[in-house]
Scaffold this motif. Structure first.
Motif, PDB file in Angstrom:
ATOM      1  N   HIS A   1     -53.279 -19.024  25.089  1.00 57.92           N
ATOM      2  CA  HIS A   1     -53.963 -20.309  25.117  1.00 57.92           C
ATOM      3  C   HIS A   1     -54.712 -20.510  26.435  1.00 57.92           C
ATOM      4  CE1 HIS A   1     -54.812 -24.312  23.748  1.00 57.92           C
ATOM      5  NE2 HIS A   1     -54.290 -24.842  24.841  1.00 57.92           N
TER       6      HIS A   1
ATOM      7  N   GLU B   1     -58.721 -22.288  27.220  1.00 54.97           N
ATOM      8  CA  GLU B   1     -58.793 -23.721  27.553  1.00 54.97           C
ATOM      9  C   GLU B   1     -60.115 -24.114  28.199  1.00 54.97           C
ATOM     10  OE1 GLU B   1     -54.128 -24.815  28.380  1.00 54.97           O
ATOM     11  OE2 GLU B   1     -55.229 -23.696  29.890  1.00 54.97           O
ATOM     12  N   ILE B   2     -60.591 -23.290  29.102  1.00 51.27           N
ATOM     13  CA  ILE B   2     -61.806 -23.617  29.844  1.00 51.27           C
ATOM     14  C   ILE B   2     -62.882 -22.593  29.483  1.00 51.27           C
ATOM     15  CG2 ILE B   2     -62.836 -23.916  32.143  1.00 51.27           C
ATOM     16  CD1 ILE B   2     -60.714 -26.002  31.695  1.00 51.27           C
ATOM     17  N   SER B   3     -64.023 -23.052  29.007  1.00 51.03           N
ATOM     18  CA  SER B   3     -65.062 -22.124  28.546  1.00 51.03           C
ATOM     19  C   SER B   3     -66.261 -22.082  29.486  1.00 51.03           C
ATOM     20  CB  SER B   3     -65.531 -22.539  27.151  1.00 51.03           C
ATOM     21  OG  SER B   3     -66.221 -23.778  27.231  1.00 51.03           O
ATOM     22  N   ILE B   4     -66.114 -22.716  30.635  1.00 49.36           N
ATOM     23  CA  ILE B   4     -67.231 -22.895  31.569  1.00 49.36           C
ATOM     24  C   ILE B   4     -66.794 -22.405  32.941  1.00 49.36           C
ATOM     25  CG2 ILE B   4     -68.574 -24.671  32.783  1.00 49.36           C
ATOM     26  CD1 ILE B   4     -69.307 -24.721  29.892  1.00 49.36           C
ATOM     27  N   ALA B   5     -67.710 -21.772  33.656  1.00 50.92           N
ATOM     28  CA  ALA B   5     -67.407 -21.432  35.048  1.00 50.92           C
ATOM     29  C   ALA B   5     -68.601 -21.768  35.921  1.00 50.92           C
ATOM     30  CB  ALA B   5     -67.056 -19.963  35.183  1.00 50.92           C
ATOM     31  N   TYR B   6     -68.302 -22.159  37.153  1.00 52.35           N
ATOM     32  CA  TYR B   6     -69.347 -22.612  38.071  1.00 52.35           C
ATOM     33  C   TYR B   6     -69.654 -21.615  39.185  1.00 52.35           C
ATOM     34  CZ  TYR B   6     -69.206 -27.359  36.155  1.00 52.35           C
ATOM     35  OH  TYR B   6     -69.290 -28.461  35.358  1.00 52.35           O
TER      36      TYR B   6
ATOM     37  N   ARG C   1     -73.747 -21.689  36.833  1.00 54.75           N
ATOM     38  CA  ARG C   1     -73.407 -22.167  35.505  1.00 54.75           C
ATOM     39  C   ARG C   1     -73.304 -20.993  34.536  1.00 54.75           C
ATOM     40  NH1 ARG C   1     -74.204 -27.054  36.671  1.00 54.75           N
ATOM     41  NH2 ARG C   1     -74.327 -28.208  34.758  1.00 54.75           N
ATOM     42  N   ARG C   2     -72.151 -20.812  33.987  1.00 55.42           N
ATOM     43  CA  ARG C   2     -71.969 -19.702  33.066  1.00 55.42           C
ATOM     44  C   ARG C   2     -70.933 -20.065  32.016  1.00 55.42           C
ATOM     45  NH1 ARG C   2     -72.089 -15.718  36.595  1.00 55.42           N
ATOM     46  NH2 ARG C   2     -73.145 -17.235  37.885  1.00 55.42           N
ATOM     47  N   HIS C   3     -71.094 -19.469  30.853  1.00 56.41           N
ATOM     48  CA  HIS C   3     -70.130 -19.657  29.776  1.00 56.41           C
ATOM     49  C   HIS C   3     -69.158 -18.495  29.779  1.00 56.41           C
ATOM     50  CE1 HIS C   3     -72.176 -23.076  28.039  1.00 56.41           C
ATOM     51  NE2 HIS C   3     -73.315 -22.438  28.223  1.00 56.41           N
TER      52      HIS C   3
ATOM     53  N   PHE D   1     -73.171 -29.093  29.774  1.00 55.09           N
ATOM     54  CA  PHE D   1     -72.336 -28.064  30.377  1.00 55.09           C
ATOM     55  C   PHE D   1     -71.175 -28.708  31.154  1.00 55.09           C
ATOM     56  CE2 PHE D   1     -71.457 -24.987  33.685  1.00 55.09           C
ATOM     57  CZ  PHE D   1     -71.640 -23.759  33.084  1.00 55.09           C
TER      58      PHE D   1
ATOM     59  N   PHE E   1     -67.057 -28.965  30.245  1.00 53.88           N
ATOM     60  CA  PHE E   1     -66.034 -28.552  31.209  1.00 53.88           C
ATOM     61  C   PHE E   1     -65.029 -29.666  31.474  1.00 53.88           C
ATOM     62  CE2 PHE E   1     -64.546 -28.753  35.589  1.00 53.88           C
ATOM     63  CZ  PHE E   1     -63.761 -27.622  35.617  1.00 53.88           C
TER      64      PHE E   1
ATOM     65  N   GLU F   1     -62.670 -30.375  28.638  1.00 55.25           N
ATOM     66  CA  GLU F   1     -61.721 -29.253  28.495  1.00 55.25           C
ATOM     67  C   GLU F   1     -60.620 -29.341  29.541  1.00 55.25           C
ATOM     68  OE1 GLU F   1     -64.599 -25.687  26.684  1.00 55.25           O
ATOM     69  OE2 GLU F   1     -64.079 -25.663  28.805  1.00 55.25           O
TER      70      GLU F   1
ATOM     71  N   GLN G   1     -69.682 -27.767  42.837  1.00 53.47           N
ATOM     72  CA  GLN G   1     -69.683 -26.941  41.631  1.00 53.47           C
ATOM     73  C   GLN G   1     -69.103 -25.557  41.929  1.00 53.47           C
ATOM     74  OE1 GLN G   1     -73.218 -27.012  39.240  1.00 53.47           O
ATOM     75  NE2 GLN G   1     -73.577 -29.192  39.588  1.00 53.47           N
ATOM     76  N   TRP G   2     -69.586 -24.942  42.982  1.00 55.79           N
ATOM     77  CA  TRP G   2     -69.127 -23.593  43.335  1.00 55.79           C
ATOM     78  C   TRP G   2     -67.611 -23.544  43.551  1.00 55.79           C
ATOM     79  CZ3 TRP G   2     -67.313 -22.856  48.476  1.00 55.79           C
ATOM     80  CH2 TRP G   2     -66.900 -21.548  48.763  1.00 55.79           C
TER      81      TRP G   2
ATOM     82  N   THR H   1     -65.352 -25.562  42.256  1.00 54.74           N
ATOM     83  CA  THR H   1     -64.549 -26.092  41.152  1.00 54.74           C
ATOM     84  C   THR H   1     -63.886 -24.957  40.383  1.00 54.74           C
ATOM     85  OG1 THR H   1     -65.929 -28.061  40.926  1.00 54.74           O
ATOM     86  CG2 THR H   1     -64.639 -27.418  39.004  1.00 54.74           C
TER      87      THR H   1
END
Lengths: 169, 571
Positions: free
Chosen positions: A137, A141-146, A160-162, B27, B31, B34, B171-172, B174
């Protein structure tokens, strides 16, 4: 001890060898950095897969010249709060270009799993009584990364990335 | 849930449409929701006993949830202090529904709620997410909320808008996969102006914008500053890091610290200790080595990203106004109490005819930084009417309306005064920074809030405060120094002596460009003596001062000796 890959338990092909344990005739072994240094030539000559485990105070640099021989580097978390292995994983991949398996063992919680995979860790050793759905799981949970990391997909830009859930099975 | 956004009757836009806050896109929204659900599941796992309290602790801390002396405390992030009226109304609602009707502004430009229940936290986080807010990384051994100058975007001396870079850093940092289990917390402050109002030299990393000879914009980088039990001012690591390289350089700083920072002793785990035990030159050398081998292009900041973020922080549509407002001048002449407020609570704005107004959240005898739900709503209304619906939290635990027409200042002040927020004391002796102390905090040795309240009462006479001029008192209830006593003109440190509260006086601290650490003046005073002792320091200053001198000017001229003598000679 159970080993997770992409959130799923796999058969472990490595034997974690104590410093005073005899080498088995067959099969891959993981030894301490100290033993690796003491028995390097013999371990290579054995012709079987070999890996090294690093304590959290041993930097990835210690293995810089040996990585070509190693099938796995195992990074220890003595306490889950000790985050040095996150940097070790990243250095192994990004600085030294290591392509083999990186595994994390010791005290790790599911909430760290996605960070580990993003930094290039493939497998996590989890005590049997700590297995459960939380591990798989955690990767969803988190589908986004910065920020850029190592195993990210769907890069949009620097910030910004998936992330693709890396769960299998 | 009702939509609390107020619409300006003259347009279809919400009244805070021009507020310079970062507005979430799809976006960011994905986040943040989630993240709320993730925490909901984590709370459930904790309640079911699947994870221990020890393991849950960093998880809740990374979502802003502390366990204090009497209850949980939720610290909500106010990124670099920027709020709009929609967000402030939501904070008021949270205070009313889930807490005891008030919130507390912190020295890191955040707001905290002192009495929420664990079961309500996921719901509170969801309510925050609805207005583009969160409590991520307001605690824990990770990169914390980036702080900046509360006058950003309005001050005349600004080289770059620090919010653009503070947002990029937000952002960076986080859920940074590598830097979320650091040896200890990590605080970054950024100043877009050469005059540092963000106290960057007392942060783990401090950035000050500057231009190099070629006219390029970049940052001077300081590392290893911090207060706490071992205070240090930051060491300059690089005179100039060009804007595109700043994230890569910070990756190098953090990676060096993550690998080499001490983990054997919580009190020696901050980067300031690593820097100074190893020697600044050696540590900076290691950062440079790490930076030299980073895959540079991977971290280089694309100008398109900077431009996209800049769009969130454009100046509001200021009107073309004459530099002098007759209405303002007439109001000052007619109402001395207002005139007094304008002397302490206004700062120069870059646009003619405008002013920056500091709203004192330090009423005489009040708890520094505490603000009630009704006051938040009143300020939200006033911000919409007079400052484009935008406001800021300052590290001095006040609020700021950055873009007020001079024509409107009198009406603004009347509106503030009506709700107890019109005190004319910004920067004066009763504008005190105080930590929560023993009233809330599990680490405190002594009370801090009641000392602040008593000093404020003692110097209640505003004319006397104005006569004394700029004088910053900062109070910490233990050596962890959350009340910044090391950089107070007068610092007060609470210590426990055989079960009794004692208070040491420190003099001469400064958190600006001329940063300096205060020095302890002598033995501590009892709870009953400390306010008299402060009064002694102040009267000594009044006796010694020369024309136009502030307290720290006199202190710099005379040294500590006359103050020491006045405090201890009688004994």
């Amino acid at each position: 001890m159970p080993v997770l890959d992409h959130g799923r338990e796999i058969e472990d092909r490595w034997t974690d060898l104590a410093d005073d344990a005899a080498l088995p005739a067959e099969g891959g072994v993981i030894v301490s950095l100290e033993r690796w240094r003491a028995e390097r030539d013999a371990l290579i000559a054995r012709g079987q897969p070999v890996g090294v485990r690093l304590k959290s105070n041993q930097l990835a640099t210690e293995l810089a010249d040996d990585l070509a021989h190693l099938g796995v580097v195992a990074l220890e978390f003595p306490k889950f709060r000790d985050g040095r292995a996150f940097s070790a994983a990243r250095e192994l991949r990004e600085r030294f270009g290591y392509k083999g398996e990186i595994r994390a063992f010791g005290h790790i919680i599911p909430d760290q799993y996605q960070f580990l995979t993003r930094l290039g860790v493939n497998t996590v050793v989890v005590p049997a009584d700590r297995l459960g759905p939380a591990w798989a799981h955690a990767l969803t949970e988190i589908s986004i990364a910065y920020q850029p990391a190592l195993q990210d997909h769907g890069t949009v830009s620097l910030l910004r990335r998936h992330l693709k859930p890396e769960v299998q099975g | 849930m009702p939509d609390t956004t107020v619409t300006n009757p003259r347009s279809n836009q919400p009244a805070d449409a021009h507020a310079a806050v970062y507005r979430y896109d799809e976006f960011d929204k994905t986040f943040i929701f989630e993240r709320v659900e993730q925490f909901r599941a984590q709370v459930e796992r904790r309640l079911k006993g699947e994870i221990t309290e020890e393991e849950f602790k960093p998880i809740r801390l990374m979502n802003g949830l502390y366990l204090q002396l009497h209850a949980y405390m939720l610290r909500v992030a106010v990124p670099y202090g920027m709020l709009d009226s929609t967000k402030l109304r939501r904070l008021a609602r949270i205070a009313r529904v889930y807490d005891k009707g008030y919130g507390h502004l912190t020295t890191r430009q955040n707001i905290q709620f002192n009495w929420p229940e664990l079961k309500d936290i996921p719901a509170i986080l969801h309510e925050l997410a609805e207005v583009d807010m969160h409590a991520i990384q307001t605690s824990g051994n990770c990169i914390r909320n980036v702080t900046t100058d509360q006058f950003c975007g309005a001050a005349a001396d600004e080289l770059v808008d620090p919010r653009v870079y503070a947002e990029i850093l937000r952002q960076w940092s986080t859920l940074h996969p590598e830097f979320t289990f650091l040896p200890r917390k990590f605080k970054i402050a950024i100043s877009g102006a050469p005059n540092d109002r963000a106290a960057v030299q007392i942060h783990d990393v401090g950035l000050i914008a500057r231009k190099n000879e070629a006219g390029e914009i970049g940052f001077t980088v300081y590392v290893g500053g911090g207060l706490g039990r071992t205070p240090y001012l930051g060491t300059k690591a690089r005179d100039f890091v060009p804007v595109p390289e700043i994230l890569g350089y910070l990756e190098a700083v953090l990676r060096t610290y993550n690998q080499l920072g001490r983990r054997d002793n919580i009190y020696k785990a901050r980067i300031k200790i690593t820097v100074n035990e190893m020697g600044p030159d050696k540590f900076i050398g290691l950062i440079e080595e790490e930076y030299a081998r980073l895959p540079r292009q991977k971290y280089d900041l694309d100008p398109a990203i900077v431009e996209a973020i800049e769009q969130h922080f454009t100046s509001p549509p200021w009107e073309n106004l004459p530099a002098v407002s007759e209405k303002f001048e007439a109001a000052k002449a007619a109402d001395p109490a207002f005139a007094r407020w304008t002397r302490s609570n206004l700062s120069a704005h870059r646009a003619p005819g405008y002013a920056i107004a500091t709203i004192s959240v330090k009423p005489i005898g009040g708890i520094p930084g505490d603000i009630e739900a009704e006051q938040m709503e009143a300020v939200a209304d006033l911000a919409e009417r007079y400052s484009f619906g935008e406001l800021r939290v300052s590290h001095e635990q006040n609020l700021v309306l950055a873009h007020v027409k001079q024509d409107d200042l009198y009406d603004l002040w009347l509106g503030l005064d009506k709700v107890g927020l019109g005190t004319a004391n910004a920067g004066l002796i009763s504008d005190i920074i105080a930590c929560p102390g023993l009233d809330y905090c599990a680490l405190a040795n002594t009370r801090s809030i009641p000392i602040a309240q008593e000093i404020s009462e003692r110097f209640a006479d505003l004319d006397r405060q104005h006569d004394l001029g700029e004088l910053k008192i900062k109070i910490s209830g233990c050596i962890n120094a959350c009340g910044h006593h090391h950089v107070g003109h007068i610092g007060i440190l609470g210590v426990d002596k055989k079960g009794e509260e004692f208070f040491q006086i420190l003099l001469g601290g400064d958190a600006t460009n001329t940063a300096a650490l205060a020095e302890i003046v002598g033995p501590g005073f009892s709870y009953d003596e400390i306010v008299n002792a402060v009064e002694t320091v102040v009267s000594t200053f009044v006796g010694l001062r020369q024309q136009g001198e502030r307290f720290i000017d006199t202190l710099a001229r005379t040294g500590h000796a006359p103050f020491k003598e006045a405090l201890y000679a009688r004994a």
